[in-house]
Every structure is written in C-alpha cells, then in structure tokens.
Design a protein around this motif. Structure first.
Motif, PDB file in Angstrom:
ATOM      1  N   THR A  79       0.831  -1.200   0.000  1.00  0.00           N
ATOM      2  CA  THR A  79       0.000   0.000   0.000  1.00  0.00           C
ATOM      3  C   THR A  79       0.866   1.250   0.000  1.00  0.00           C
ATOM      4  N   LYS A  80       0.267   2.351  -0.364  1.00  0.00           N
ATOM      5  CA  LYS A  80       0.975   3.636  -0.340  1.00  0.00           C
ATOM      6  C   LYS A  80       1.198   4.084   1.107  1.00  0.00           C
ATOM      7  N   VAL A  81       0.120   4.029   1.921  1.00  0.00           N
ATOM      8  CA  VAL A  81       0.179   4.515   3.298  1.00  0.00           C
ATOM      9  C   VAL A  81      -0.337   3.433   4.238  1.00  0.00           C
ATOM     10  N   LEU A  82       0.417   3.157   5.263  1.00  0.00           N
ATOM     11  CA  LEU A  82       0.020   2.235   6.321  1.00  0.00           C
ATOM     12  C   LEU A  82      -0.048   3.018   7.622  1.00  0.00           C
ATOM     13  N   ILE A  83      -1.198   2.984   8.284  1.00  0.00           N
ATOM     14  CA  ILE A  83      -1.385   3.703   9.544  1.00  0.00           C
ATOM     15  C   ILE A  83      -1.586   2.687  10.658  1.00  0.00           C
ATOM     16  N   ILE A  84      -0.814   2.817  11.716  1.00  0.00           N
ATOM     17  CA  ILE A  84      -0.927   1.911  12.854  1.00  0.00           C
ATOM     18  C   ILE A  84      -1.579   2.657  14.012  1.00  0.00           C
ATOM     19  N   GLY A  85      -2.803   2.278  14.351  1.00  0.00           N
ATOM     20  CA  GLY A  85      -3.556   2.931  15.417  1.00  0.00           C
ATOM     21  C   GLY A  85      -4.748   3.683  14.866  1.00  0.00           C
ATOM     22  N   ALA A  86      -5.932   3.396  15.399  1.00  0.00           N
ATOM     23  CA  ALA A  86      -7.168   3.978  14.869  1.00  0.00           C
ATOM     24  C   ALA A  86      -7.760   5.016  15.803  1.00  0.00           C
ATOM     25  N   GLY A  87      -6.901   5.647  16.617  1.00  0.00           N
ATOM     26  CA  GLY A  87      -7.368   6.726  17.482  1.00  0.00           C
ATOM     27  C   GLY A  87      -7.575   8.000  16.701  1.00  0.00           C
ATOM     28  N   THR A  88      -7.708   9.113  17.430  1.00  0.00           N
ATOM     29  CA  THR A  88      -8.033  10.371  16.764  1.00  0.00           C
ATOM     30  C   THR A  88      -6.945  10.821  15.788  1.00  0.00           C
ATOM     31  N   GLY A  89      -5.694  10.487  16.074  1.00  0.00           N
ATOM     32  CA  GLY A  89      -4.630  10.802  15.128  1.00  0.00           C
ATOM     33  C   GLY A  89      -4.671   9.894  13.921  1.00  0.00           C
ATOM     34  N   GLY A  90      -4.814   8.589  14.157  1.00  0.00           N
ATOM     35  CA  GLY A  90      -4.764   7.616  13.083  1.00  0.00           C
ATOM     36  C   GLY A  90      -5.950   7.654  12.143  1.00  0.00           C
TER      37      GLY A  90
END
Length: 465
Positions: free
Chosen positions: A7-18
């Motif tokens: 993937t282009k972007v991988l985000i770890i954490g689904a809180g308000t930042g993620g």
C-alpha cells in the motif's frame, strides 16, 4: 502462508490521530490501510477516554441536580429522592460510543480506507505482520504513520486488577462504589472523582504535590478545591500512596504519618505513557526523545517516510493535537507543503468548575514587566448568573503584550467555560490583539461576554465592573 499486501500509506492505530490521517489520506486519493489494534475505531478518546468520561460526567451532574431538588428544592423545583442505576447509565454511555464507532467506520469506508483489525508487529521500518482473526497479513508500505497512542501508567506497588482500577475500568463500573480513593490529583482523577462524588460515592484524593492540578496556577484551581471541600471530598496533598490491602489503601501523609484509607475501589490516575511496547518499534530504527518518538515540525521521524502523530510524540497528550498532526501528515504525503507549528493547543479540565487554558499563563510570564494581565469575574455576567455559574469564583483572564496588545495567553475557570476554548485558540492562532476582541460585538446573553469584558478591562475600560 500469510497474505501479503502493498500500500501507499500504512497507519498503525485507529485513534483520533490515526483515523483522521486515514480519512484525509483517502480524500487525497492515497491508497491507505489502517490497522486497528483492538481499542476500536476512535481509539482511547472515543472508546474509553474523552467521550465516555464526558457522558458519565454529564449523567452525574444531572443526578446531582435532581438530588438538590430532593433535598429541599432548587430554583423552585422539588423532587423525590433520586436513585442511580449505574449499569443503565453505563449502557447509555456504551450506546453513544457504538454510534460514534459506526460513524468513524462509515467515514473511513467513504474515504476508501481499508481497515484491518489486528495487532501489528514491525520487522523493519516499512513492513509489519498483522495478526487477525482470519490469520496473519503481511503489509508493506511506502509511508508509515505511527499513531499507537498512550496507556495508563501503572504503579508497581498498585498493579491494576481487582479493586485497583484505571480510568478505563472506572468508566464501566456497574455500581457506584461506596468509598472511592483516587490516586493522582491531575485532570483525569479529578474529573472522575468529582463525577463519582456527585453520584453519591465517598471520595478521597491522594496527590504527591502540595496542591491539585499542579500544572495550572493556583487562581485557576482554587474554585475546584473549594468545590471539593464544600462537597466533602477528602484531600491528602503532599501524600504518597502505598499498597492496597484488605480494603484499605496505605498512605504516607505529608507529615510522615501512616494512614489507612478504606476503599471499595482505588482509581489510579497518575498519568499516561506512550504505547511503545509490543509492536516492533525497536525494529524500525527511529530516534527517540525520552519515552516518546522523536519528530520534527513535519511529524517526520528519523526514518525516511515514517511519520508519528498523537500521544506517541509527546506532550500535550490531547486528542485534538493528534487529529491536527494526522491531517497534516496526510497532506505532506500527498505533496503539500505543511508544517505542524501551532501557536497554541488549548486544554480543558472538565472538573467542577471547568478550567480552560491556552497560550501563556501567569507562571510563564512571572517577573516580566511587559505583560498586561486582566481578569473579569463571571459573577458580573448575566448569563452566568442565570446558569447558576456566577458564585463559584469563576473568571476569564487575558494576558497581552503591553507594547502591541497582542494576546499571549487566555484562561478561564467556571461552569460551562469549556465552550470558550475554541474562541481562545482561534484568537491566539490568528495573532489577535486586545482591540480585536474588544471590537467584536459579543452576543448577549452568553458566557463569551466575559472574554470581551476581560479584554476591555486590559485596555482600561471594562463596562460591567
């Protein structure tokens, strides 16, 4: 064999930042995967922090109002003695959380962000294995955004479990404890301690510092201390908590005396720490700044195309900071020229009464002779009196430069003042001067008039005092 995804972007954490980073990445057309490690979409704030705590605080305030009506009446209103079924209150709170979870899920789907539920562990800076209910998934990405958030600090002599609880467990109790001891006099402990006192619990607070909310100046915290005293909350300042045994917390008082505080529950709220363990941070080669991940003004770490946002990056650990960082990082990845350089990040304590602070405070300008400070009391504001918010010592305070009248800091304490926080932040971010606030026609009757009057007073001509 594990499934492999690029993937282009991988985000770890689904809180308000993620999740905000994910939504913005999707809006910008970036192929994005968001890994939710188990806290649920929205992270700590939505699931076990900001939102549920404010729901419980609201319910507690309603219960207190009815209790006053039953104890002789208030504002001409009388009522029978109320009862609280905390299990039902908690179920109502959980309903709010579920609704917001669904809302976040819908927004991510709309932005075409793929959500993977599972625990991620990095083998290098751009590759992680996510353990899901359906098996392992290996994800590699061009860009990685770390948004793992924070977790409650556990005291070695007061480990969480049983009747020793963190804020997470406190927000899911099925019954009001008869006796609650709160260890830590910061904003989390006071918010929840006050709420449980309103619900009828006997509350004691143990704080190592000599006063509550030590990060705020005494003028701001005095009204809170007065509320606690008036409502029979037992304060042990300059005291140190010890072990919990046989329904009693061992405490060493300020004078060295040994105390035993009986408690059905001990709520430990001595701070939060970044969540850096268990997901392979040590394999990513990023530099640290103490316990936090080190970032620059673009939220970039020392590893190329690895970014970090939110509580993982340091103080202040506030949801709205993480959201702002997440949005900026998404735009940088999309090629925009952005920096995270706010003038201020306003903070609110939802205590009784509430406290707001933005920019510099008196402690930051102590000894300087180039600063104007002006205070306007809420007791002179009609709306405050009509809301029973004028007799608890509340006020709005402005700090401004003597030379050009530019606003430097804004604070308030009082009921309902949290709603002034955005106005405070906006004025500071825009570089407003006292004349900007004084020249803005403020709506009557509102609490915001106190901000107007404080600015007028700093200019030497307040109207209503």
């Amino acid at each position: 064999m594990a499934e492999t995804i690029k993937t282009k972007v991988l985000i770890i954490g689904a809180g308000t930042g993620g999740y905000v980073a994910g939504i913005r990445c999707g809006q910008l057309g970036l192929d994005t995967i968001l890994v939710d490690g188990g806290d649920g979409l929205g992270g700590t704030c939505l699931n076990v922090g900001c939102i549920p705590s404010k729901a419980i605080i609201h319910a507690a305030s309603k219960f207190e109002t009815v209790s006053k009506a039953a104890a002789g009446g208030t504002l001409g209103i009388t009522a029978s003695k109320p009862a609280i079924d905390l299990a039902q209150t908690t179920a109502w709170k959980d309903g709010i959380v579920r609704k917001l979870n669904a809302g976040v899920a819908g927004l991510l789907k709309k932005a075409k962000v793929k959500v993977v539920n599972g625990w991620a562990e990095f083998s290098d800076a751009k590759t992680c294995t996510v353990k899901t209910a359906d098996g392992d998934i290996v994800i590699s990405a061009e860009h990685v955004i770390l948004a793992t958030g924070s977790e409650p600090v556990e005291l070695p002599f007061l480990p969480f479990g049983g009747d020793v609880i963190s804020s997470t467990e406190a927000l899911s109790l099925s019954a009001v404890p008869k006796k609650l001891v709160v260890v830590g006099g910061g904003y989390i402990g006071l918010e929840l301690g006050i709420a449980f006192r309103k619900l009828g619990a006997e509350v004691a607070i143990v704080e190592m510092a000599d006063r509550l909310l030590p990060l705020y100046d005494k003028a701001l915290t005095d009204p809170v201390a007065k509320w606690l005293e008036k409502h029979g909350v037992e304060l042990h300042l300059g005291a140190k908590a010890g072990s919990f045994d046989k329904g009693a917390l061992n405490v060493t008082g300020k004078d060295g005396a040994a105390l035993k505080l009986k408690a059905d529950k001990v709520l430990v709220t001595v701070g939060r720490k970044p969540r850096t363990q268990g997901w392979g941070l040590e394999n990513m080669g990023v530099a640290m700044a103490g316990p936090f991940v080190k970032i620059d003004d673009r939220c970039a770490t020392s590893m190329k195309n690895v970014w970090a946002v939110g509580d993982l990056t340091g103080e202040p650990m506030l949801a709205h900071k993480g959201s702002a960082q997440g949005e900026i990082v998404a735009e940088i990845i999309a090629g925009h020229d952005k920096r995270f350089d706010p003038v201020t990040i306003a903070a609110v304590c939802f205590t009784e009464p509430e406290i707001v602070s933005a920019g510099l405070g008196p402690q930051d300008v102590e000894g300087r002779d180039d600063v104007i400070t002006a205070v306007f009391p809420l007791m002179a504001i009609g709306r405050a009196l009509a809301l029973e918010a004028g007799d608890d010592g509340g006020f709005v305070r402005v700090l401004a430069s003597k030379t050009d009248h530019r606003l430097l800091g804004l604070q308030a304490v009082g009921q309902h003042v949290s709603e002034l926080s955005n106005s405070f932040a906006q004025m500071l971010e825009m570089g407003a001067v006292l004349e900007d606030v004084a020249g803005t026609i403020h709506v009557h009757p509102t609490m915001g008039e106190a901000f107007h009057e404080a600015s007028l007073r700093a200019l030497g001509h307040a109207i209503h005092i």
